[in-house]
Scaffold this motif. Structure first.
Motif, PDB file in Angstrom:
ATOM      1  N   ASP A   1      61.951  36.574  55.925  1.00 18.49           N
ATOM      2  CA  ASP A   1      61.353  35.484  56.691  1.00 18.49           C
ATOM      3  C   ASP A   1      59.988  35.068  56.163  1.00 18.49           C
TER       4      ASP A   1
ATOM      5  N   GLU B   1      68.932  41.356  58.021  1.00 17.27           N
ATOM      6  CA  GLU B   1      69.681  40.152  58.366  1.00 17.27           C
ATOM      7  C   GLU B   1      68.928  39.238  59.333  1.00 17.27           C
ATOM      8  N   GLN B   2      68.257  39.805  60.333  1.00 16.51           N
ATOM      9  CA  GLN B   2      67.504  38.969  61.271  1.00 16.51           C
ATOM     10  C   GLN B   2      66.399  38.208  60.556  1.00 16.51           C
ATOM     11  N   LYS B   3      65.707  38.878  59.660  1.00 16.34           N
ATOM     12  CA  LYS B   3      64.643  38.220  58.898  1.00 16.34           C
ATOM     13  C   LYS B   3      65.208  37.098  58.034  1.00 16.34           C
TER      14      LYS B   3
ATOM     15  N   LYS C   1      65.843  34.034  60.143  1.00 21.96           N
ATOM     16  CA  LYS C   1      64.587  33.333  60.445  1.00 21.96           C
ATOM     17  C   LYS C   1      64.121  32.517  59.241  1.00 21.96           C
TER      18      LYS C   1
ATOM     19  N   VAL D   1      76.490  43.009  61.079  1.00 22.75           N
ATOM     20  CA  VAL D   1      75.766  43.232  62.339  1.00 22.75           C
ATOM     21  C   VAL D   1      75.887  44.687  62.795  1.00 22.75           C
TER      22      VAL D   1
ATOM     23  N   ASP E   1      71.704  44.303  66.399  1.00 24.35           N
ATOM     24  CA  ASP E   1      72.243  43.138  65.693  1.00 24.35           C
ATOM     25  C   ASP E   1      73.559  42.649  66.271  1.00 24.35           C
TER      26      ASP E   1
ATOM     27  N   LYS F   1      72.218  40.387  69.044  1.00 20.46           N
ATOM     28  CA  LYS F   1      71.015  39.579  68.854  1.00 20.46           C
ATOM     29  C   LYS F   1      71.180  38.512  67.778  1.00 20.46           C
ATOM     30  N   ILE F   2      71.896  38.825  66.700  1.00 22.33           N
ATOM     31  CA  ILE F   2      72.022  37.847  65.620  1.00 22.33           C
ATOM     32  C   ILE F   2      72.779  36.614  66.093  1.00 22.33           C
TER      33      ILE F   2
ATOM     34  N   MET G   1      70.363  34.532  68.043  1.00 22.56           N
ATOM     35  CA  MET G   1      69.427  33.834  67.164  1.00 22.56           C
ATOM     36  C   MET G   1      70.061  32.567  66.591  1.00 22.56           C
TER      37      MET G   1
END
Length: 308
Positions: free
Chosen positions: A193, A244-246, A249, A266, A272, A275-276, A279
């Motif tokens: 991110d 993966e979350q970063k 973003k 995930v 994950d 949450k993913i 997002m």
């Protein structure tokens, strides 16, 4: 209400009736019922891959069980949200089977929902591809996903493929394995991110599980997809060991503007899994979500969120 909805509803009601400590002791009680050799297998696995917490009976360390109980207690409503936003009953039963495995060590339901027909990521009923695809492979490793893509869709099924890999030695193998294929660009970079430098944390088991950490050496460039790729993207696969979350973003503009197919791992933590999808939904709420997994039924990993 069908049988899958009923089973999931019963599970949710049970979890909501228990305290965090009661959930933990129930998980611990169920863990004690499995054979000793299976317990050892679980300990070896969790302690090799530092994603879910440690598990060491001899040292009275049950961190992995404690983290699972906390995930269920504090996020059961998030799992309900995930269930309600899954687009087919195969995905709904897959989510139930994973959570039931966490809580009851139920291996039968995970065996029923394991992917037996398609390769990882490429459920041909869901993921439709053609010659105009601009593909990004995050965590390209040795090129195994790209080669699987071509086996499933053919050599004429893409316009360009970008491969990102962080481990220099693996990167050389990646380039060698894909050198005969046209329009593939390999980049020795991490994706997150922000634009920065980070250090590789080597995993003793496999370089495929190497992660990026903040460190003094800071030898690996990290970028964002929004900064690094100018053209529209049609498909993103990400298996990057908890980053993966970063990465999501860092590609919000591509998701908003291009609406790429998203094939996201995930399973690298307990968060994950729900949450993913949230997002992605907050970036663009027209996505439909599916879950597939391909690993041993005793403990589901290789879980893919397919967002289309």
């Amino acid at each position: 209400m069908n049988i899958i909805d009923q089973e999931f509803s019963n599970f949710v009601n049970l979890i909501k009736s228990l305290s965090e400590k009661e959930i933990y002791y129930q998980i611990r009680k169920n863990f004690e019922t499995i054979p000793r050799e299976m317990k050892q297998s679980f300990m070896d696995f969790f302690n090799k891959f530092n994603y879910w917490g440690r598990l060491d009976i001899e040292q009275n360390n049950y961190e992995e069980l404690e983290l699972k109980s906390a995930a269920l207690y504090y996020h059961i409503d998030d799992f309900v949200w995930m269930y309600e936003h899954l687009a087919d009953y195969r995905s709904k039963k897959t989510l139930y089977s994973i959570l039931n495995n966490w809580f009851r060590y139920d291996f039968d339901t995970t065996a029923q929902t394991k992917e037996y027909l398609f390769d990882d990521y490429f459920d041909l009923d869901l993921v439709k591809c053609d010659s105009n695809e601009v593909i990004v492979d995050l965590g390209a490793y040795t090129g195994d996903t790209v080669l699987s893509y071509i086996r499933n869709y053919g050599l004429d099924s893409y316009k360009k493929i970008y491969c990102y890999e962080i481990t220099p030695e693996t990167f050389e193998i990646l380039k060698e394995n894909l050198k005969s294929l046209p329009n593939i660009e390999c980049r020795l970079k991490g994706v997150g991110d922000e634009i920065t430098k980070m250090t590789i944390n080597d995993n003793e088991e496999s370089s495929s599980a190497n992660t990026l950490i903040v460190g003094d050496k800071g030898c690996i460039s990290v970028t964002t997809l929004d900064q690094d790729i100018d053209e529209p993207i049609t498909l993103i696969k990400a298996d990057i060991e908890g980053f993966e979350q970063k990465a999501i973003k860092g590609c919000m503009k591509h998701i908003k503007n291009d609406h790429p197919k998203l094939l996201i791992s995930v399973y690298h933590n307990n968060e994950d899994l729900w949450k993913i999808a949230k997002m992605i939904y907050e970036i663009h709420d027209d996505y439909k979500f599916y879950l597939r997994y391909n690993s041993y039924p005793t403990y589901p990993t290789e879980i893919t969120l397919i967002a289309i």
